[in-house]
Motif scaffolding. Structure first.
Motif, PDB file in Angstrom:
ATOM      1  N   UNK A   1       0.841  -1.196   0.000  1.00 28.69           N
ATOM      2  CA  UNK A   1       0.000   0.000   0.000  1.00 28.69           C
ATOM      3  C   UNK A   1       0.877   1.247   0.000  1.00 28.69           C
ATOM      4  N   UNK A   2       0.394   2.277  -0.630  1.00 27.93           N
ATOM      5  CA  UNK A   2       1.071   3.560  -0.568  1.00 27.93           C
ATOM      6  C   UNK A   2       0.026   4.668  -0.673  1.00 27.93           C
ATOM      7  N   UNK A   3       0.402   5.840  -0.221  1.00 24.63           N
ATOM      8  CA  UNK A   3      -0.501   6.976  -0.293  1.00 24.63           C
ATOM      9  C   UNK A   3       0.218   8.237   0.105  1.00 24.63           C
ATOM     10  N   UNK A   4      -0.381   9.366  -0.218  1.00 25.10           N
ATOM     11  CA  UNK A   4       0.168  10.669   0.158  1.00 25.10           C
ATOM     12  C   UNK A   4      -0.947  11.506   0.761  1.00 25.10           C
ATOM     13  N   UNK A   5      -0.562  12.375   1.675  1.00 22.63           N
ATOM     14  CA  UNK A   5      -1.569  13.218   2.319  1.00 22.63           C
ATOM     15  C   UNK A   5      -0.963  14.408   2.997  1.00 22.63           C
ATOM     16  N   UNK A   6      -1.805  15.362   3.335  1.00 26.93           N
ATOM     17  CA  UNK A   6      -1.404  16.577   4.030  1.00 26.93           C
ATOM     18  C   UNK A   6      -2.329  16.781   5.213  1.00 26.93           C
TER      19      UNK A   6
END
Length: 272
Positions: free
Chosen positions: A265-270
């Motif tokens: 799994x991977x993801x990006x966020x702020x």
């Protein structure tokens, strides 16, 4: 003797003149503040505290600027700031003050950065416009660092896979930060396929190429509150969830019976 006396009188006048110049210069020097360098012109002095602020990208930093009348100055004073990094805005509260002789006032400089503000240190110059004159600037630092918001993603298939079958994946997202996250991407892939001992002994093949992944198709940003949430608890339709499917090929796929899939799994966020 007269010539000698005249020589001393001349020297005395020159010495007196030199001292006068020194005294006038010393009268225009002000002590530097603890929070930053100090500028003065047109009878206005500036003191800023703190001298340095560190902020994450997307965060806000504030400085207190004390403006003080000197040498009898009275009038309207407008603080200014220069040297802001790209994608950054700033404002003073109040935008201007009126000083009277010997009095001072404090204004607050608020600097707002964005997620796209470059990392690094910027020298900000805080000055004042007093009438038509610009006061000397006070230099302070703004240190912008990357916003590192960590979170974890996990998920398990709720049903076994067979050739041609597709199963939705209800992802679980754990947000350990003290504020909600705005995810801008989510990605799932099949990393490792572990065959059963029987399949290995029989020499039957099964690899990630036997599977297909359809990633999350919902809208971004995806807001995730503090704690652990699932796509289901976020009230997202299963039609939007990632899906893992087993391809139906023309070759023998018995090696995939009972196989265990390890998903990545991977993801990006702020931070919101």
């Amino acid at each position: 003797m007269q010539n000698t006396s005249g020589y001393f009188r001349t020297a005395g006048r020159m010495l007196l003149l030199g001292l006068l110049v020194m005294f006038v210069s010393a009268g225009s020097i002000f002590a530097a503040s603890q929070g930053g360098n100090q500028g003065n012109k047109s009878g206005v002095t500036i003191q800023v505290n703190p001298a340095t602020r560190t902020v994450d990208q997307g965060g806000t930093a504030s400085y207190a600027a004390s403006l003080t009348s000197a040498n009898g100055f009275s009038g309207n004073v407008t603080p200014t700031v220069s040297g802001l990094p790209a994608n950054t805005t700033a404002a003073f509260t109040p935008a201007s003050v009126t000083l009277t002789s010997g009095k001072g006032a404090t204004v607050t400089l608020t600097v707002v950065t964005q997620a796209t503000t470059p990392e690094g240190k910027a020298d900000l110059t805080i000055a004042t416009a007093a009438g038509t004159s610009q006061a000397s600037g006070v230099v302070v630092q703004l240190v912008v660092q990357a916003s590192k918001k960590t979170f974890t993603i996990s998920g398990n298939l709720g049903a076994p896979l067979s050739p041609g079958a597709t199963v939705p994946l209800n992802l679980s997202i754990t947000n350990p930060n003290n504020k909600s996250l705005a995810l801008s991407s989510l990605s799932v892939s099949v990393a490792i396929v572990t065959r059963t001992q029987a399949a290995v002994a029989a020499g039957l093949s099964c690899t990630p190429a036997d599977y297909a992944v359809t990633n999350y198709s919902g809208q971004y940003p995806l807001t995730v509150p503090v704690g652990t949430s699932t796509l289901q608890s976020l009230k997202l339709s299963p039609d939007l969830w990632p899906r893992i499917g087993m391809l139906d090929t023309n070759v023998n796929q018995d090696g995939c019976k009972g196989a265990t899939l390890q998903l990545a799994y991977s993801g990006t966020g702020e931070g919101n």
